[in-house]
Design a protein around this motif. Structure first.
Motif, mmCIF file in Angstrom:
data_model
loop_
_atom_site.group_PDB
_atom_site.id
_atom_site.type_symbol
_atom_site.label_atom_id
_atom_site.label_comp_id
_atom_site.label_asym_id
_atom_site.label_seq_id
_atom_site.Cartn_x
_atom_site.Cartn_y
_atom_site.Cartn_z
ATOM 1 N N SER A 250 0.831 -1.199 0.000
ATOM 2 C CA SER A 250 0.000 0.000 0.000
ATOM 3 C C SER A 250 0.871 1.256 0.000
ATOM 4 O O SER A 250 0.602 2.217 -0.712
ATOM 5 C CB SER A 250 -0.914 -0.008 1.233
ATOM 6 O OG SER A 250 -1.648 1.180 1.306
ATOM 7 N N ASN B 289 2.452 1.671 -3.359
ATOM 8 C CA ASN B 289 1.440 2.145 -4.305
ATOM 9 C C ASN B 289 1.257 3.646 -4.204
ATOM 10 O O ASN B 289 1.145 4.345 -5.208
ATOM 11 C CB ASN B 289 0.098 1.449 -4.028
ATOM 12 C CG ASN B 289 -0.087 0.224 -4.902
ATOM 13 O OD1 ASN B 289 0.708 -0.015 -5.805
ATOM 14 N ND2 ASN B 289 -1.108 -0.540 -4.643
ATOM 15 N N SER B 290 1.187 4.157 -2.957
ATOM 16 C CA SER B 290 0.991 5.580 -2.732
ATOM 17 C C SER B 290 2.140 6.379 -3.338
ATOM 18 O O SER B 290 1.932 7.386 -4.007
ATOM 19 C CB SER B 290 0.884 5.864 -1.230
ATOM 20 O OG SER B 290 0.757 7.243 -1.004
ATOM 21 N N ARG C 56 4.130 5.435 -5.759
ATOM 22 C CA ARG C 56 4.053 5.331 -7.213
ATOM 23 C C ARG C 56 2.994 6.264 -7.775
ATOM 24 O O ARG C 56 3.190 6.886 -8.811
ATOM 25 C CB ARG C 56 3.768 3.875 -7.626
ATOM 26 C CG ARG C 56 5.003 2.977 -7.584
ATOM 27 C CD ARG C 56 4.781 1.728 -8.424
ATOM 28 N NE ARG C 56 3.698 0.921 -7.892
ATOM 29 C CZ ARG C 56 3.891 -0.063 -6.996
ATOM 30 N NH1 ARG C 56 5.093 -0.316 -6.542
ATOM 31 N NH2 ARG C 56 2.876 -0.774 -6.570
ATOM 32 N N ASP C 57 1.845 6.339 -7.084
ATOM 33 C CA ASP C 57 0.759 7.206 -7.551
ATOM 34 C C ASP C 57 1.192 8.672 -7.547
ATOM 35 O O ASP C 57 0.928 9.413 -8.498
ATOM 36 C CB ASP C 57 -0.478 7.031 -6.668
ATOM 37 C CG ASP C 57 -1.153 5.690 -6.884
ATOM 38 O OD1 ASP C 57 -0.871 5.058 -7.919
ATOM 39 O OD2 ASP C 57 -1.940 5.274 -6.022
ATOM 40 N N VAL C 58 1.840 9.103 -6.454
ATOM 41 C CA VAL C 58 2.298 10.487 -6.356
ATOM 42 C C VAL C 58 3.326 10.780 -7.438
ATOM 43 O O VAL C 58 3.275 11.810 -8.111
ATOM 44 C CB VAL C 58 2.890 10.774 -4.960
ATOM 45 C CG1 VAL C 58 3.560 12.145 -4.933
ATOM 46 C CG2 VAL C 58 1.803 10.705 -3.894
ATOM 47 N N SER D 206 3.722 9.283 -10.285
ATOM 48 C CA SER D 206 3.117 9.270 -11.617
ATOM 49 C C SER D 206 2.423 10.591 -11.921
ATOM 50 O O SER D 206 2.423 11.058 -13.060
ATOM 51 C CB SER D 206 2.121 8.105 -11.743
ATOM 52 O OG SER D 206 1.007 8.305 -10.906
ATOM 53 N N ILE D 207 1.836 11.212 -10.898
ATOM 54 C CA ILE D 207 1.194 12.520 -11.084
ATOM 55 C C ILE D 207 2.252 13.578 -11.376
ATOM 56 O O ILE D 207 2.102 14.413 -12.272
ATOM 57 C CB ILE D 207 0.381 12.916 -9.837
ATOM 58 C CG1 ILE D 207 -0.774 11.937 -9.612
ATOM 59 C CG2 ILE D 207 -0.170 14.337 -9.973
ATOM 60 C CD1 ILE D 207 -1.452 12.082 -8.268
ATOM 61 N N SER E 159 3.614 13.158 -14.873
ATOM 62 C CA SER E 159 2.650 13.206 -15.975
ATOM 63 C C SER E 159 2.674 14.573 -16.649
ATOM 64 O O SER E 159 3.332 15.499 -16.188
ATOM 65 C CB SER E 159 1.239 12.912 -15.456
ATOM 66 O OG SER E 159 0.738 14.019 -14.744
ATOM 67 N N GLU F 273 -6.310 15.588 -5.815
ATOM 68 C CA GLU F 273 -5.094 14.808 -5.589
ATOM 69 C C GLU F 273 -4.315 15.344 -4.400
ATOM 70 O O GLU F 273 -3.775 14.582 -3.591
ATOM 71 C CB GLU F 273 -4.246 14.813 -6.865
ATOM 72 C CG GLU F 273 -4.858 13.951 -7.963
ATOM 73 C CD GLU F 273 -4.289 14.236 -9.341
ATOM 74 O OE1 GLU F 273 -4.404 13.339 -10.198
ATOM 75 O OE2 GLU F 273 -3.741 15.334 -9.566
ATOM 76 N N SER G 88 -6.213 14.214 -1.323
ATOM 77 C CA SER G 88 -6.078 12.788 -1.045
ATOM 78 C C SER G 88 -4.683 12.409 -0.551
ATOM 79 O O SER G 88 -4.527 11.740 0.467
ATOM 80 C CB SER G 88 -6.418 11.988 -2.305
ATOM 81 O OG SER G 88 -6.166 10.616 -2.115
ATOM 82 N N PHE G 89 -3.645 12.853 -1.279
ATOM 83 C CA PHE G 89 -2.286 12.402 -0.997
ATOM 84 C C PHE G 89 -1.564 13.228 0.069
ATOM 85 O O PHE G 89 -0.543 12.794 0.587
ATOM 86 C CB PHE G 89 -1.453 12.398 -2.282
ATOM 87 C CG PHE G 89 -1.876 11.339 -3.251
ATOM 88 C CD1 PHE G 89 -1.624 9.999 -2.992
ATOM 89 C CD2 PHE G 89 -2.552 11.660 -4.419
ATOM 90 C CE1 PHE G 89 -2.020 9.013 -3.880
ATOM 91 C CE2 PHE G 89 -2.949 10.678 -5.309
ATOM 92 C CZ PHE G 89 -2.690 9.350 -5.042
#
Length: 272
Positions: free
Chosen positions: A28, A31-32, A34-36, A38-39, A42, A50, A53-54
């Motif tokens: 988890s 994942n967090s 990686r998500d940050v 990726s944003i 991008s 976002e 959330s993050f």
């Protein structure tokens, strides 16, 4: 012998469950991150959702920074995109992201309180969000090759912001663009009116001695305290001697106009 076998089987089951749970937690966290990342990588800027959330939810910022606003939460509301802009923690007037109070507090580690310090990735996420003009929705970071914003960017672009140079001269905008931006109420509030100055409300400010002096407006401490010296420093906000003041000439001009807009009615001062 049977008891030993049962004990071994139970131990294996427990260790397996613990391994799964630990793996789940690590997965988890990864994942967090990686998500940050990726944003950040991008072609779109981070959106308010976002950031919420993050950053805000993860670090429990909204436990304090929500209505009712008071001295305890620094009058800072992070619950919505508009509330955050109105609270002055980020700027839409072209200020550098590193100069905003939100970025400074997070980078220094003074915020969040009671939660682990924000990570470098999360800080960069906030940095990109502020640089993009604090968009409600994600927008593309660059324009088309011909310099014309893409269709998606045009649709998601926030309305042209009102700046301290174009804002109507009144206390609400004084509060938004200067008092809150520079966190003046940290020292000048209802509970702690340092040097006898209270900027928590218009009435409190007017009733603070010498803050607004309509007999000699240029000597009003509201103006003289932030007026810039030739070397670019000012008395307020307090900084180490020799450091450039975070107050801009445009903000000083706004304060001057605000004082000029005030009127005296007998012994009472009325300001817009």
């Amino acid at each position: 012998m049977k008891a030993i076998v049962k004990f071994l089987i139970l131990s294996l089951l427990l260790s397996s469950c613990l391994f799964k749970e630990t793996s789940k937690l690590n997965f988890s966290t990864d994942n967090s991150k990686r998500d940050v990342k990726s944003i950040i990588d991008s072609d779109k800027s981070p959106s308010f959702k976002e950031i919420e959330s993050f950053v805000f939810e993860k670090h429990k910022c909204l436990n304090c920074h929500k209505p009712p606003l008071n001295n305890e939460n620094g009058f800072l509301d992070l619950t919505t995109h508009k509330a955050m802009i109105d609270s002055g923690v980020v700027a839409l007037d072209g200020s550098k992201s590193e100069d905003t109070s939100m970025y400074k507090e997070l980078k220094s580690g003074s915020m969040p309180i009671g939660s682990p310090a924000i990570s470098k990735l999360e800080l960069e996420l906030v940095n990109q969000y502020i640089k993009a003009g604090s968009p409600l929705l994600a927008k593309v970071k660059s324009s088309n090759n011909d310099g014309v914003p893409s269709e998606e960017e045009s649709e998601n672009q926030p309305e042209v912001p009102i700046t301290v140079e174009t804002a109507e001269v009144n206390f609400d905008n004084l509060n938004k663009f200067i008092i809150k931006k520079h966190n003046c109420t940290k020292c000048h509030n209802d509970r702690r009116a340092k040097a006898g100055v209270n900027l928590a409300s218009k009435e409190a400010m007017i009733n603070s001695e010498y803050v607004i002096d309509l007999d000699t407006p240029e000597e009003s401490s509201l103006l003289t305290s932030i007026s810039l010296y030739p070397d670019g420093t000012s008395d307020m906000p307090p900084l180490d001697w020799g450091e450039p003041s975070p107050v801009t000439p445009q903000e000083v001009e706004f304060v001057k106009k605000f004082i000029q807009a005030c009127r005296k009615n007998g012994e009472t001062i009325n300001c817009p």
